[in-house]
Design an enzyme around this catalytic site. Sequence first.
Site, PDB file in Angstrom:
ATOM      1  N   ASP A  54       1.369   4.958   1.520  1.00  0.00           N
ATOM      2  CA  ASP A  54       0.937   5.889   2.553  1.00  0.00           C
ATOM      3  C   ASP A  54       1.505   7.271   2.266  1.00  0.00           C
ATOM      4  OD1 ASP A  54      -0.563   4.089   4.191  1.00  0.00           O
ATOM      5  OD2 ASP A  54       1.339   3.145   4.697  1.00  0.00           O
TER       6      ASP A  54
ATOM      7  N   ASP B  73       0.855  -1.186   0.000  1.00  0.00           N
ATOM      8  CA  ASP B  73       0.000   0.000   0.000  1.00  0.00           C
ATOM      9  C   ASP B  73       0.893   1.239   0.000  1.00  0.00           C
ATOM     10  OD1 ASP B  73       0.996   0.027   2.617  1.00  0.00           O
ATOM     11  OD2 ASP B  73      -0.808  -0.888   3.407  1.00  0.00           O
TER      12      ASP B  73
ATOM     13  N   ASP C  82       8.569   3.396  13.524  1.00  0.00           N
ATOM     14  CA  ASP C  82       9.186   2.304  14.278  1.00  0.00           C
ATOM     15  C   ASP C  82      10.663   2.035  13.943  1.00  0.00           C
ATOM     16  OD1 ASP C  82       8.239   1.347  11.839  1.00  0.00           O
ATOM     17  OD2 ASP C  82       6.964  -0.211  12.694  1.00  0.00           O
TER      18      ASP C  82
HETATM   19  P1  ATP Z   1       3.529  -3.165   4.916  1.00  0.00           P
HETATM   20  O1  ATP Z   1       2.533  -2.222   4.320  1.00  0.00           O
HETATM   21  O2  ATP Z   1       4.398  -3.834   3.933  1.00  0.00           O
HETATM   22  O3  ATP Z   1       2.935  -4.086   5.893  1.00  0.00           O
HETATM   23  P2  ATP Z   1       4.502  -0.808   6.239  1.00  0.00           P
HETATM   24  O4  ATP Z   1       5.841  -0.468   6.826  1.00  0.00           O
HETATM   25  O5  ATP Z   1       4.028   0.078   5.143  1.00  0.00           O
HETATM   26  O6  ATP Z   1       4.571  -2.302   5.797  1.00  0.00           O
HETATM   27  P3  ATP Z   1       2.087  -0.043   7.537  1.00  0.00           P
HETATM   28  O7  ATP Z   1       1.356  -0.723   8.615  1.00  0.00           O
HETATM   29  O8  ATP Z   1       1.469   0.142   6.216  1.00  0.00           O
HETATM   30  O9  ATP Z   1       3.467  -0.815   7.404  1.00  0.00           O
HETATM   31  O10 ATP Z   1       2.512   1.365   8.142  1.00  0.00           O
HETATM   32  C1  ATP Z   1       3.070   2.428   7.367  1.00  0.00           C
HETATM   33  C2  ATP Z   1       4.162   3.127   8.153  1.00  0.00           C
HETATM   34  O11 ATP Z   1       3.633   3.658   9.362  1.00  0.00           O
HETATM   35  C3  ATP Z   1       5.321   2.243   8.591  1.00  0.00           C
HETATM   36  O12 ATP Z   1       6.290   2.086   7.586  1.00  0.00           O
HETATM   37  C4  ATP Z   1       5.851   2.985   9.791  1.00  0.00           C
HETATM   38  O13 ATP Z   1       6.650   4.089   9.410  1.00  0.00           O
HETATM   39  C5  ATP Z   1       4.578   3.536  10.422  1.00  0.00           C
HETATM   40  N1  ATP Z   1       4.015   2.628  11.439  1.00  0.00           N
HETATM   41  C6  ATP Z   1       3.073   1.674  11.264  1.00  0.00           C
HETATM   42  N2  ATP Z   1       2.789   1.042  12.400  1.00  0.00           N
HETATM   43  C7  ATP Z   1       3.582   1.585  13.343  1.00  0.00           C
HETATM   44  C8  ATP Z   1       3.745   1.377  14.732  1.00  0.00           C
HETATM   45  N3  ATP Z   1       3.035   0.441  15.370  1.00  0.00           N
HETATM   46  N4  ATP Z   1       4.651   2.146  15.388  1.00  0.00           N
HETATM   47  C9  ATP Z   1       5.359   3.086  14.726  1.00  0.00           C
HETATM   48  N5  ATP Z   1       5.247   3.335  13.427  1.00  0.00           N
HETATM   49  C10 ATP Z   1       4.371   2.605  12.726  1.00  0.00           C
HETATM   50 MG    MG Z   2       2.224  -0.049   4.190  1.00  0.00          MG
END
Ligand code: ATP
Ligand code: MG
Length: 379
Positions: free
Chosen positions: A53, A51, A125
């Site tokens: 963001d 996705d 994170d």
């Molecule tokens: P994927 O979409 O592949 O699962 P992602 O890193 O994009 O991985 P998302 O859950 O879509 O994960 O979150 C987007 C971003 O938001 C992350 O890359 C991170 O920077 C931040 N984020 C998400 N969850 C947390 C959390 N629990 N604590 C801190 N930052 C977070």
């Molecule tokens: Mg993501």
Amino acid sequence: MKPIRQSIKFDKKLLDQDAVRVVNTIHKAGFEVYLVGGCVRDLLLGLEPKDFDVATNAKPEQVHKLFKRSRLIGRRFRLVHVMFSARHFIEVATFRSGQVQTAKSGVIVRDNCYGTLEDDVVRRDFNINALYYDMHKHEVIDFVGGLKDLEAKEMHMIGDAKLRFEEDPVRMIRAVRFHSKLGAKLSNDIKTCILNQAPLLSNISPARLYEECIKLFHNEYAFDVYEKLEKYGLLEHLFKQTHKNDFIKKALLNTSARIKQNKPVTPAFLFAVFLWQSQNERFTIINKKQRSFYLAMTQASEEVIINQIKQVSLPKWLTARIRDIWMMQSILERKDPKKVDDLLQNPRFRMAYDFLILRSQSINPELKDVAKFWTKVQQ
Ligand code: ATP
Ligand code: MG
């Protein structure tokens, strides 16, 4: 903090066109706006992002006004979803400061202070998840050494790992997921802290953990995730009734293979597999006292599911499917010719059949003939 800025032009084809539209609209309105997080990380690694963001200095209400089809969501922090279809939306988050209000346990209770780009970086994170892409200048902005970490395939926590896991224990399972997905090494402090702090997962709502579990296992590296969760002592805080066996391994590998082939998967199947052994054990005990097979099955299933949803909640429709898969096993095992047509018509047949096949290939080799029988009649 002075960031590293790395010029890079991602191929337009790799970007989600809806995300591009959202960024352009916010940019035209005069705000600062970036792609952020996993999508930047994955694009840099040559992976297809799940996705896209978006992060901006525009306030949620301001973003909402820019898009007719958008809605404000979230209680703990407000976000905007820009809708493109019933299933597809782009999430836009306003820069937030790392200033969080925590409860005694250390868990975040309030996290809604808007901030600058630099503030927004430190609330994320891991270093590799805190990269921002400026689509108009074609550059990646890195305040925390995420680019270096990506290059070295390493994961470091932003800030103090112990505190950051206390604030949000879900970060522990995220760490393991990215560790598997990216083949990136975990820093020593992340490893040590997870081993020490795994029990904090019990502070997380079972509903949130359900969403996380789907992300953990509906992917191409599900079995590796499973093994790592076990190794780091996290699995027992998600599925205390589940213990590794060949059936679980086969089912996880099978799920990954289906995803690679773009075949549909349902969480009901994996949960049914995870809990099958426990269900059987309960059934054996109850069946000694309870003469009705059906009632013993129902009661054993009920107990195992009730135990599970204390840790990870499962929606009602899903538990109904799990029960169906389980109940159908003994019916399939009986190979009753009078029931064949009915069973083949049953919408749950396919799942129950797949379940039986995997059992016969792992923990129940004595079912090979039954498996052959059903393979034949359904052709
Ligand atoms: P994927 O979409 O592949 O699962 P992602 O890193 O994009 O991985 P998302 O859950 O879509 O994960 O979150 C987007 C971003 O938001 C992350 O890359 C991170 O920077 C931040 N984020 C998400 N969850 C947390 C959390 N629990 N604590 C801190 N930052 C977070
Ligand atoms: Mg993501």
